[in-house]
Write a protein that holds these residues in place. Sequence first.
Motif, mmCIF file in Angstrom:
data_model
loop_
_atom_site.group_PDB
_atom_site.id
_atom_site.type_symbol
_atom_site.label_atom_id
_atom_site.label_comp_id
_atom_site.label_asym_id
_atom_site.label_seq_id
_atom_site.Cartn_x
_atom_site.Cartn_y
_atom_site.Cartn_z
ATOM 1 N N PRO A 179 34.920 -49.626 -23.090
ATOM 2 C CA PRO A 179 35.029 -50.695 -22.344
ATOM 3 C C PRO A 179 36.297 -51.051 -21.501
ATOM 4 C CG PRO A 179 34.096 -51.262 -24.361
ATOM 5 C CD PRO A 179 34.483 -50.017 -24.409
ATOM 6 N N ARG A 182 36.365 -48.365 -18.700
ATOM 7 C CA ARG A 182 35.448 -48.933 -17.586
ATOM 8 C C ARG A 182 35.960 -50.107 -16.946
ATOM 9 N NH1 ARG A 182 29.295 -49.944 -19.117
ATOM 10 N NH2 ARG A 182 28.518 -50.142 -17.183
ATOM 11 N N GLU A 183 36.702 -51.092 -17.561
ATOM 12 C CA GLU A 183 37.217 -52.169 -16.575
ATOM 13 C C GLU A 183 38.346 -51.728 -15.998
ATOM 14 O OE1 GLU A 183 38.729 -56.806 -17.276
ATOM 15 O OE2 GLU A 183 38.005 -55.395 -19.134
ATOM 16 N N ARG A 184 39.184 -50.680 -16.125
ATOM 17 C CA ARG A 184 40.222 -50.144 -15.562
ATOM 18 C C ARG A 184 39.933 -49.451 -14.190
ATOM 19 N NH1 ARG A 184 42.991 -47.093 -19.336
ATOM 20 N NH2 ARG A 184 43.964 -49.265 -19.996
ATOM 21 N N GLN A 186 36.907 -49.851 -12.990
ATOM 22 C CA GLN A 186 36.234 -50.870 -11.874
ATOM 23 C C GLN A 186 37.238 -51.497 -10.951
ATOM 24 O OE1 GLN A 186 34.510 -53.619 -14.635
ATOM 25 N NE2 GLN A 186 32.497 -52.300 -14.942
ATOM 26 N N ASP A 187 38.428 -52.100 -11.687
ATOM 27 C CA ASP A 187 39.413 -52.651 -10.941
ATOM 28 C C ASP A 187 40.226 -51.525 -9.777
ATOM 29 O OD1 ASP A 187 39.377 -54.783 -12.328
ATOM 30 O OD2 ASP A 187 40.894 -54.487 -13.634
ATOM 31 N N ASP A 208 26.945 -57.701 -15.506
ATOM 32 C CA ASP A 208 28.542 -58.185 -15.500
ATOM 33 C C ASP A 208 29.170 -56.979 -14.479
ATOM 34 O OD1 ASP A 208 28.031 -60.200 -17.130
ATOM 35 O OD2 ASP A 208 28.898 -59.368 -18.886
ATOM 36 N N GLU A 209 28.796 -55.787 -14.529
ATOM 37 C CA GLU A 209 29.732 -54.929 -13.865
ATOM 38 C C GLU A 209 29.146 -55.213 -12.168
ATOM 39 O OE1 GLU A 209 30.772 -50.285 -14.209
ATOM 40 O OE2 GLU A 209 28.569 -50.617 -14.041
ATOM 41 N N LYS A 212 31.018 -58.110 -10.771
ATOM 42 C CA LYS A 212 32.079 -57.831 -10.664
ATOM 43 C C LYS A 212 32.672 -57.219 -9.447
ATOM 44 C CE LYS A 212 36.521 -56.059 -12.647
ATOM 45 N NZ LYS A 212 37.223 -55.594 -13.803
#
Length: 394
Positions: A179, A182-184, A186-187, A208-209, A212
């Motif tokens: 997670p 993954r979030e990094r 995405q950013d 959620d992805e 975003k």
Amino acid sequence: MADQSTTGVPIELRKVTKAFPGGGEPAVRELDLNIPAGEIVVLVGPSGCGKTTTMRMINRLIEPTSGDIVIDGRSSHDIDPDRLRRNIGYVIQQAGLFPHMTVAANIAQVPRMLGWDRARIAERVDELLTLVGLDPQVYRDTFPRRLSGGQQQRVGVARALAADPPVLLMDEPFGALDPISRERLQDELLGLQDDLAKTIVFVTHDIDEALKIGDHIAIMKAPGHIVQYATPAEILTNPADDYVEQFLGAGSSMRLLRLTKVGDIEVDQVPYTSEDADAAEVLAEIERDGRGYALITDGMRRPLRWVGAEHLQGIEGPVGSAGDPITGTLGHRMTLQDALEALLNADTDVVPVVGRRRAYAGALSLSTVQNAIQAIKTRERERRLHRNEPGAGG
């Protein structure tokens, strides 16, 4: 590099159907989809809904049974498949790097096929590694097995961008990551897109992805059709039917706050001007506006300084370097939750919002966010009331 890169082109799917022999129902059935140039469009839905098949038909890894796919005004049927794919970047889950090749060799695959010379390829490899946050001197000659999953995905993105294609296809690219990674990523993808403005088709099963990163989202359902195609804000506040609402899961104002982007709300329009503007004229504009300040930007409309009436007293001619430097900005893709946290930690009561190419797009204050939260809560309440009315939703 960003200012000279190839930007995205529009893609249109017209009544596209894909039926596999002996497969029963078509995997995709008479699908219509308009993908604007320079946007991220996310195809999201459960397994078997046709999202990956739809994406692979764009670069003809899968040929449509019927219908047409038009890329930048030209039917993909009229383009040689190899040439088509060299102009469409492709990123898959777990990167798909060649294990026996170095990072540099992996990235150089398409440029080498296009006949680029060695010096140009080497320069492009280093440029792209820097772009995706990997030091060329450290990673250029490294083999994929020595990279973490997140690093491999960064190299996969760099490889897809190597020949500067206008279109990027991303098939569950971050699905196998933890997670945090993954979030990094995405950013980082959103940051890259602000600079590059490619047309990106992104496949995921994670709503959620999708909410975003997507400019528009196509929520799909078997057999291969779109139930709702809209912006994240519209999907969150006005789901098309029970299927979409169930796919979104339990809704709440806080979830909307976490997934609504700064670019989805009405931001303040603070006066802005350039350094060579006449100080007396800027002072007059500040007085007309009533806020007591204006924003100074550079030639590309990127925020530089706040300037108030007190900074302009006694200045004749251009504003020049008057004012206080900007200490931070908010991206238009930032969520309201992240923006609220940034505002609470900011040195000023108002912070500039920047869009693509980091250009000034407005400003945000705590009161602006509070108004947006109230509007979100009102929409959510009205939506629940509507859904509970007799006969509502058909």
